[in-house]
Motif scaffolding. Sequence first.
Motif, PDB file in Angstrom:
ATOM      1  N   LEU A 266       0.827  -1.210   0.000  1.00 51.90           N
ATOM      2  CA  LEU A 266       0.000   0.000   0.000  1.00 51.90           C
ATOM      3  C   LEU A 266       0.862   1.261   0.000  1.00 51.90           C
ATOM      4  O   LEU A 266       0.574   2.237  -0.701  1.00 51.90           O
ATOM      5  N   THR A 267       1.937   1.239   0.779  1.00 53.31           N
ATOM      6  CA  THR A 267       2.830   2.394   0.831  1.00 53.31           C
ATOM      7  C   THR A 267       3.521   2.616  -0.501  1.00 53.31           C
ATOM      8  O   THR A 267       3.655   3.749  -0.979  1.00 53.31           O
TER       9      THR A 267
ATOM     10  N   VAL B 136       2.676   1.572  -3.671  1.00 54.10           N
ATOM     11  CA  VAL B 136       1.856   1.983  -4.820  1.00 54.10           C
ATOM     12  C   VAL B 136       1.565   3.478  -4.770  1.00 54.10           C
ATOM     13  O   VAL B 136       1.461   4.137  -5.808  1.00 54.10           O
ATOM     14  N   VAL B 137       1.477   4.032  -3.560  1.00 52.85           N
ATOM     15  CA  VAL B 137       1.280   5.473  -3.433  1.00 52.85           C
ATOM     16  C   VAL B 137       2.579   6.204  -3.782  1.00 52.85           C
ATOM     17  O   VAL B 137       2.583   7.183  -4.539  1.00 52.85           O
TER      18      VAL B 137
ATOM     19  N   ASP C  15       1.093   5.244  -8.505  1.00 55.58           N
ATOM     20  CA  ASP C  15       0.080   4.404  -9.147  1.00 55.58           C
ATOM     21  C   ASP C  15      -1.321   4.737  -8.655  1.00 55.58           C
ATOM     22  O   ASP C  15      -2.290   4.659  -9.411  1.00 55.58           O
ATOM     23  N   VAL C  16      -1.429   5.069  -7.369  1.00 54.72           N
ATOM     24  CA  VAL C  16      -2.710   5.443  -6.785  1.00 54.72           C
ATOM     25  C   VAL C  16      -2.461   6.569  -5.786  1.00 54.72           C
ATOM     26  O   VAL C  16      -1.313   6.834  -5.400  1.00 54.72           O
ATOM     27  N   THR C  17      -3.509   7.207  -5.376  1.00 54.06           N
ATOM     28  CA  THR C  17      -3.392   8.218  -4.327  1.00 54.06           C
ATOM     29  C   THR C  17      -3.785   7.597  -2.989  1.00 54.06           C
ATOM     30  O   THR C  17      -4.429   6.536  -2.941  1.00 54.06           O
ATOM     31  N   GLN C  18      -3.427   8.274  -1.913  1.00 53.70           N
ATOM     32  CA  GLN C  18      -3.790   7.784  -0.593  1.00 53.70           C
ATOM     33  C   GLN C  18      -5.309   7.764  -0.431  1.00 53.70           C
ATOM     34  O   GLN C  18      -5.873   6.861   0.196  1.00 53.70           O
TER      35      GLN C  18
ATOM     36  N   GLU D  43      -7.461   7.143  -2.801  1.00 57.20           N
ATOM     37  CA  GLU D  43      -7.969   5.961  -3.510  1.00 57.20           C
ATOM     38  C   GLU D  43      -7.757   4.697  -2.699  1.00 57.20           C
ATOM     39  O   GLU D  43      -8.608   3.789  -2.700  1.00 57.20           O
ATOM     40  N   VAL D  44      -6.637   4.617  -1.978  1.00 53.82           N
ATOM     41  CA  VAL D  44      -6.396   3.465  -1.108  1.00 53.82           C
ATOM     42  C   VAL D  44      -7.447   3.413  -0.011  1.00 53.82           C
ATOM     43  O   VAL D  44      -7.998   2.353   0.299  1.00 53.82           O
ATOM     44  N   GLN D  45      -7.744   4.564   0.569  1.00 59.00           N
ATOM     45  CA  GLN D  45      -8.677   4.607   1.692  1.00 59.00           C
ATOM     46  C   GLN D  45     -10.112   4.312   1.259  1.00 59.00           C
ATOM     47  O   GLN D  45     -10.868   3.680   1.995  1.00 59.00           O
TER      48      GLN D  45
ATOM     49  N   GLY E 189     -10.898   2.676  -1.679  1.00 59.73           N
ATOM     50  CA  GLY E 189     -10.977   1.448  -2.464  1.00 59.73           C
ATOM     51  C   GLY E 189     -11.544   1.666  -3.851  1.00 59.73           C
ATOM     52  O   GLY E 189     -11.864   0.697  -4.549  1.00 59.73           O
TER      53      GLY E 189
END
Length: 220
Positions: A78-79, A81-82, A86-89, A91-93, A95
């Motif tokens: 997760l750390t 990919v941010v 690739d993704v933003t934080q 987007e991780v939160q 999903g």
Amino acid sequence: MNGVHDMGGMHGMGPIRHEPDEPTFHERWEGRVYALSRVLRTRGGLWNLDANRHGLEVLPPVDYVRMSYYEKWFALMLTTVVAAGDVTQAEVQTGSPAAGSPRKAVLVTPEAVSSMVDRRASARRNAAVVPRFKAGQRVRARNVHPPGHTRLPRYVRGRSGVVLVDRGVFLFPDTNAHLRGEKPQHLYSVRFAAREIWGEQASPRDFVHLDMWDDYLQPV
């Protein structure tokens, strides 16, 4: 690398319990984390193996001790990919992808999975590097305390041993982990007497064998 992440030789961690007939994965999500990590590692850069190891070493100590093996892998993924963009934080939160965000290209097709799993990248390098040491030579592990990644165990720093085998030239993890180049150099199998490391209470018949790069060693 002087924190709790370097557990070799430390006390107070409890017994190592053998689990009979232990499965490859205890839960299905662990297999998914493993598969995603293998795919992402094909990209190199922040995903190289040494960088991954360093990513685990900077997890907060309380989390590192609390987490299971694949929980650590998932936190690292997760750390990274941010950090890789690739993704933003957010987007991780949530999903969910942000509106209008582009789709990433496919890294590995289903047809290529089998060959990817069977293929293991080698850290050996065909580079003309002069060895600093030779078999039979007495050496001492440098007493250094790098703030970043290292494969030099804390418990052996400043201790003397004997070079048994020159294994050839390999990339240097300490620089590769921080994307500062591979710095290829010789890797040796070095034997340390247990008493040299842990004192007179250790058995005189016991030895520890460690793979150590040129930069970890100095002549005695």
